[in-house]
Design a protein around this motif. Structure first.
Motif, PDB file in Angstrom:
ATOM      1  N   SER A  19       0.824  -1.199   0.000  1.00 56.51           N
ATOM      2  CA  SER A  19       0.000   0.000   0.000  1.00 56.51           C
ATOM      3  C   SER A  19       0.866   1.260   0.000  1.00 56.51           C
ATOM      4  O   SER A  19       1.189   1.786   1.072  1.00 56.51           O
ATOM      5  CB  SER A  19      -0.935  -0.011   1.213  1.00 56.51           C
TER       6      SER A  19
ATOM      7  N   ASP B 282       0.118   4.293  -0.629  1.00 59.26           N
ATOM      8  CA  ASP B 282      -0.542   5.432   0.019  1.00 59.26           C
ATOM      9  C   ASP B 282      -0.385   5.376   1.537  1.00 59.26           C
ATOM     10  O   ASP B 282      -0.118   6.396   2.177  1.00 59.26           O
ATOM     11  CB  ASP B 282      -2.021   5.489  -0.349  1.00 59.26           C
ATOM     12  N   ASP B 283      -0.557   4.188   2.104  1.00 54.98           N
ATOM     13  CA  ASP B 283      -0.383   4.047   3.554  1.00 54.98           C
ATOM     14  C   ASP B 283       1.075   4.233   3.949  1.00 54.98           C
ATOM     15  O   ASP B 283       1.366   4.826   4.990  1.00 54.98           O
ATOM     16  CB  ASP B 283      -0.909   2.691   4.034  1.00 54.98           C
TER      17      ASP B 283
ATOM     18  N   ALA C  69       3.199   6.192   2.485  1.00 54.00           N
ATOM     19  CA  ALA C  69       3.420   7.638   2.457  1.00 54.00           C
ATOM     20  C   ALA C  69       2.831   8.302   3.699  1.00 54.00           C
ATOM     21  O   ALA C  69       3.454   9.198   4.289  1.00 54.00           O
ATOM     22  CB  ALA C  69       2.816   8.236   1.190  1.00 54.00           C
ATOM     23  N   ALA C  70       1.653   7.858   4.130  1.00 47.16           N
ATOM     24  CA  ALA C  70       1.020   8.438   5.321  1.00 47.16           C
ATOM     25  C   ALA C  70       1.839   8.155   6.578  1.00 47.16           C
ATOM     26  O   ALA C  70       2.004   9.033   7.434  1.00 47.16           O
ATOM     27  CB  ALA C  70      -0.398   7.892   5.471  1.00 47.16           C
TER      28      ALA C  70
END
Length: 84
Positions: free
Chosen positions: A37, A39-40, A42-43
């Motif tokens: 993931s 996106d996760d 990066a978060a």
């Protein structure tokens, strides 16, 4: 309601210890594999973390608790302790 998310990576010993700690105490949690993931990932990096596991405990307000590594003291405090 409290939501616990454990961000993991493959072959992560501390991730397994964290998930086992929660499982043996029948505390519900979700897992997110950071290798699957972007996106996760990066978060999590935005929060300042570069290693796993990252645990986020959300009570539905702005005061989410989060940390990295296997931390039984934090797990107890924020999942079953008085400050949970």
């Amino acid at each position: 309601m409290k939501k616990i998310t454990v961000y993991t990576t493959p072959e992560c010993g501390q991730c397994n210890l964290t998930m086992n700690w929660l499982t043996t105490r029948t505390i519900p949690f979700e897992t997110v594999d950071l290798s699957e993931s972007p996106d996760d990932l990066a978060a999590v990096r935005e929060l300042g973390y570069s290693s796993a596991p990252v645990v986020i405990v959300s009570n539905g307000d702005a005061a989410d608790r989060h940390w990295f590594g296997f931390r039984p003291d934090f797990l107890h405090r924020y999942t079953v302790g008085a400050a949970a």
